[in-house]
Motif scaffolding. Sequence first.
Motif, PDB file in Angstrom:
ATOM      1  N   VAL A 150      45.594 151.778  57.119  1.00 46.08           N
ATOM      2  CA  VAL A 150      46.748 152.583  56.708  1.00 46.08           C
ATOM      3  C   VAL A 150      47.347 153.161  57.987  1.00 46.08           C
ATOM      4  O   VAL A 150      46.622 153.604  58.873  1.00 46.08           O
ATOM      5  N   ILE A 151      48.683 153.080  58.096  1.00 46.02           N
ATOM      6  CA  ILE A 151      49.298 153.484  59.368  1.00 46.02           C
ATOM      7  C   ILE A 151      50.270 154.662  59.222  1.00 46.02           C
ATOM      8  O   ILE A 151      50.746 155.188  60.214  1.00 46.02           O
ATOM      9  N   ASP A 152      50.535 155.060  57.984  1.00 43.12           N
ATOM     10  CA  ASP A 152      51.532 156.116  57.763  1.00 43.12           C
ATOM     11  C   ASP A 152      50.928 157.172  56.826  1.00 43.12           C
ATOM     12  O   ASP A 152      50.459 156.832  55.733  1.00 43.12           O
ATOM     13  N   PRO A 153      50.960 158.435  57.243  1.00 41.79           N
ATOM     14  CA  PRO A 153      50.365 159.481  56.390  1.00 41.79           C
ATOM     15  C   PRO A 153      50.949 159.479  54.981  1.00 41.79           C
ATOM     16  O   PRO A 153      50.263 159.807  54.018  1.00 41.79           O
ATOM     17  N   ARG A 154      52.226 159.087  54.833  1.00 42.63           N
ATOM     18  CA  ARG A 154      52.869 159.113  53.510  1.00 42.63           C
ATOM     19  C   ARG A 154      52.302 158.059  52.562  1.00 42.63           C
ATOM     20  O   ARG A 154      52.498 158.132  51.352  1.00 42.63           O
ATOM     21  N   ASP A 155      51.607 157.050  53.123  1.00 43.32           N
ATOM     22  CA  ASP A 155      51.079 155.963  52.287  1.00 43.32           C
ATOM     23  C   ASP A 155      49.625 156.182  51.862  1.00 43.32           C
ATOM     24  O   ASP A 155      49.099 155.435  51.043  1.00 43.32           O
ATOM     25  N   VAL A 156      48.962 157.168  52.458  1.00 45.60           N
ATOM     26  CA  VAL A 156      47.503 157.265  52.301  1.00 45.60           C
ATOM     27  C   VAL A 156      47.071 157.344  50.837  1.00 45.60           C
ATOM     28  O   VAL A 156      46.189 156.605  50.398  1.00 45.60           O
ATOM     29  N   SER A 157      47.714 158.202  50.044  1.00 47.64           N
ATOM     30  CA  SER A 157      47.187 158.431  48.694  1.00 47.64           C
ATOM     31  C   SER A 157      47.287 157.180  47.829  1.00 47.64           C
ATOM     32  O   SER A 157      46.379 156.884  47.060  1.00 47.64           O
ATOM     33  N   TRP A 158      48.369 156.412  47.951  1.00 43.99           N
ATOM     34  CA  TRP A 158      48.436 155.224  47.092  1.00 43.99           C
ATOM     35  C   TRP A 158      47.682 154.030  47.683  1.00 43.99           C
ATOM     36  O   TRP A 158      47.126 153.228  46.932  1.00 43.99           O
ATOM     37  N   VAL A 159      47.580 153.931  49.008  1.00 42.20           N
ATOM     38  CA  VAL A 159      46.755 152.855  49.588  1.00 42.20           C
ATOM     39  C   VAL A 159      45.290 153.074  49.193  1.00 42.20           C
ATOM     40  O   VAL A 159      44.542 152.121  48.939  1.00 42.20           O
ATOM     41  N   ASP A 175      38.670 150.363  49.338  1.00 43.03           N
ATOM     42  CA  ASP A 175      37.364 151.026  49.225  1.00 43.03           C
ATOM     43  C   ASP A 175      37.084 151.827  50.486  1.00 43.03           C
ATOM     44  O   ASP A 175      36.373 152.823  50.453  1.00 43.03           O
ATOM     45  N   VAL A 176      37.608 151.331  51.618  1.00 44.82           N
ATOM     46  CA  VAL A 176      37.495 152.049  52.888  1.00 44.82           C
ATOM     47  C   VAL A 176      38.866 152.014  53.556  1.00 44.82           C
ATOM     48  O   VAL A 176      39.514 150.964  53.601  1.00 44.82           O
ATOM     49  N   LEU A 177      39.310 153.169  54.057  1.00 46.64           N
ATOM     50  CA  LEU A 177      40.598 153.244  54.765  1.00 46.64           C
ATOM     51  C   LEU A 177      40.343 153.081  56.259  1.00 46.64           C
ATOM     52  O   LEU A 177      39.526 153.806  56.838  1.00 46.64           O
ATOM     53  N   GLN A 178      41.037 152.133  56.860  1.00 48.16           N
ATOM     54  CA  GLN A 178      40.856 151.896  58.300  1.00 48.16           C
ATOM     55  C   GLN A 178      41.939 152.628  59.087  1.00 48.16           C
ATOM     56  O   GLN A 178      43.120 152.552  58.761  1.00 48.16           O
ATOM     57  N   ILE A 179      41.492 153.327  60.138  1.00 46.24           N
ATOM     58  CA  ILE A 179      42.423 153.898  61.115  1.00 46.24           C
ATOM     59  C   ILE A 179      42.287 153.043  62.369  1.00 46.24           C
ATOM     60  O   ILE A 179      41.202 152.938  62.952  1.00 46.24           O
ATOM     61  N   GLY A 180      43.375 152.418  62.774  1.00 46.35           N
ATOM     62  CA  GLY A 180      43.339 151.487  63.899  1.00 46.35           C
ATOM     63  C   GLY A 180      43.337 152.200  65.235  1.00 46.35           C
ATOM     64  O   GLY A 180      43.603 153.408  65.326  1.00 46.35           O
ATOM     65  N   THR A 181      43.055 151.424  66.273  1.00 43.38           N
ATOM     66  CA  THR A 181      42.936 151.979  67.623  1.00 43.38           C
ATOM     67  C   THR A 181      44.193 152.732  68.038  1.00 43.38           C
ATOM     68  O   THR A 181      44.128 153.765  68.702  1.00 43.38           O
ATOM     69  N   ARG A 182      45.358 152.221  67.644  1.00 40.47           N
ATOM     70  CA  ARG A 182      46.628 152.836  68.071  1.00 40.47           C
ATOM     71  C   ARG A 182      46.895 154.155  67.375  1.00 40.47           C
ATOM     72  O   ARG A 182      47.765 154.924  67.793  1.00 40.47           O
ATOM     73  N   ASN A 183      46.193 154.408  66.295  1.00 42.34           N
ATOM     74  CA  ASN A 183      46.401 155.634  65.518  1.00 42.34           C
ATOM     75  C   ASN A 183      45.219 156.588  65.573  1.00 42.34           C
ATOM     76  O   ASN A 183      45.185 157.552  64.816  1.00 42.34           O
ATOM     77  N   MET A 184      44.260 156.315  66.474  1.00 46.59           N
ATOM     78  CA  MET A 184      43.063 157.159  66.451  1.00 46.59           C
ATOM     79  C   MET A 184      43.407 158.636  66.562  1.00 46.59           C
ATOM     80  O   MET A 184      42.789 159.473  65.919  1.00 46.59           O
ATOM     81  N   GLN A 185      44.390 158.955  67.396  1.00 47.13           N
ATOM     82  CA  GLN A 185      44.744 160.376  67.569  1.00 47.13           C
ATOM     83  C   GLN A 185      46.009 160.767  66.810  1.00 47.13           C
ATOM     84  O   GLN A 185      46.673 161.735  67.190  1.00 47.13           O
ATOM     85  N   ASN A 186      46.302 160.053  65.737  1.00 46.84           N
ATOM     86  CA  ASN A 186      47.415 160.464  64.864  1.00 46.84           C
ATOM     87  C   ASN A 186      46.845 161.537  63.930  1.00 46.84           C
ATOM     88  O   ASN A 186      46.277 161.254  62.880  1.00 46.84           O
ATOM     89  N   PHE A 187      46.978 162.778  64.353  1.00 48.53           N
ATOM     90  CA  PHE A 187      46.257 163.855  63.674  1.00 48.53           C
ATOM     91  C   PHE A 187      46.741 164.086  62.242  1.00 48.53           C
ATOM     92  O   PHE A 187      45.963 164.428  61.365  1.00 48.53           O
ATOM     93  N   ALA A 188      48.035 163.854  62.004  1.00 45.42           N
ATOM     94  CA  ALA A 188      48.546 164.003  60.623  1.00 45.42           C
ATOM     95  C   ALA A 188      47.872 162.966  59.718  1.00 45.42           C
ATOM     96  O   ALA A 188      47.490 163.263  58.582  1.00 45.42           O
ATOM     97  N   LEU A 189      47.718 161.748  60.248  1.00 45.43           N
ATOM     98  CA  LEU A 189      47.072 160.676  59.479  1.00 45.43           C
ATOM     99  C   LEU A 189      45.584 160.991  59.248  1.00 45.43           C
ATOM    100  O   LEU A 189      45.048 160.788  58.153  1.00 45.43           O
ATOM    101  N   LEU A 190      44.938 161.522  60.280  1.00 44.15           N
ATOM    102  CA  LEU A 190      43.510 161.869  60.148  1.00 44.15           C
ATOM    103  C   LEU A 190      43.302 162.948  59.078  1.00 44.15           C
ATOM    104  O   LEU A 190      42.369 162.870  58.273  1.00 44.15           O
ATOM    105  N   LYS A 191      44.188 163.929  59.061  1.00 42.84           N
ATOM    106  CA  LYS A 191      44.045 164.991  58.045  1.00 42.84           C
ATOM    107  C   LYS A 191      44.244 164.407  56.652  1.00 42.84           C
ATOM    108  O   LYS A 191      43.536 164.754  55.716  1.00 42.84           O
ATOM    109  N   GLU A 192      45.200 163.506  56.543  1.00 39.57           N
ATOM    110  CA  GLU A 192      45.493 162.908  55.236  1.00 39.57           C
ATOM    111  C   GLU A 192      44.297 162.078  54.742  1.00 39.57           C
ATOM    112  O   GLU A 192      43.906 162.190  53.580  1.00 39.57           O
TER     113      GLU A 192
END
Length: 283
Positions: free
Chosen positions: A98-107, A112-129
């Motif tokens: 998942v690459i966008d915080p707005r998509d997290v809840s429906w993805v 079964d597992v949400l992947q945060i990719g290398t380019r988004n490791m420090q996307n803090f909004a995405l991590l909180k979501e």
Amino acid sequence: MKNLKLVSQPSTQRSVVMVEDVAFGRDLVVIAGPCSIESEEQTLITAQAVKRAGANMLRGGAFKPRTSPYSFQGLGIEGLKILARAKSETGLPIVTEVIDPRDVSWVAEFADVLQIGTRNMQNFALLKEVGRAGRPVLLKRGMYSTLEEWLNCAEYVLSEGNPDVILCERGIRTFESYTRNTLDLSAVPAIKELTHLPIIVDPTHSTGRISLIGPMSMAAVAAGVDGLIIEVHYNPEAAKCDADQALTPDMFQALMANLRPMRSFMDRISRQHDNDNQAEVTQ
Ligand code: PEP
Ligand code: MN
């Protein structure tokens, strides 16, 4: 390391992250599948092949974070529906990025597992979501990140109330250009010293070379890894993404035949070691 209140509990007790009946931190978990979901045919054939070879989970990106805006970006929701179909046919739980915080809840309804990719490791909004999404998280190491920075990102997820984080070493940028990245295998035992969270290795994106995936997978198992995530495509030449580094189903099957015996061998050695230590103490 400071401020890692939840991640760095100094404990001999390792966390086990359960994904249906797959146990990260207890078993050697092998996740396999294509880089990206391209079609139903591609996904179903590949999923069945990796299942036959003994994979525990299916991977595949429906949202692809590509270096160029003109490269294939993934099928989005269509890709997620194809993954759901592959899961119902094979029984393999799925991990998808998942690459966008707005998509997290429906993805999260598909994954079964949400992947945060290398380019988004420090996307803090995405991590909180993803910390609030009620799904385990596969947190890849940023390609420019230290272990401490990586663990702080895991702390973001745990501090939102989600204890189920699986770390993934996927190679870091160095001056070496023969390989796509440099696999930092020392991260495996180091992470085990620093945290109770499970750690897996991605031999595909770290090496970017088919010939190196097998040896580095074996080395990762020897280093004590909890799992591997490997790209497999039923027809790598036709892959829309990362065609040069996908194993064929036959190559994957040959690798699988060596991985589990390697793990049993390592388990035997460590049991022997424990017994020897015990004998010394009681003497
Ligand atoms: C992937 O696993 O699909 C991927 C894009 O990996 P990374 O974020 O490690 O480059
Ligand atoms: Mn890829």
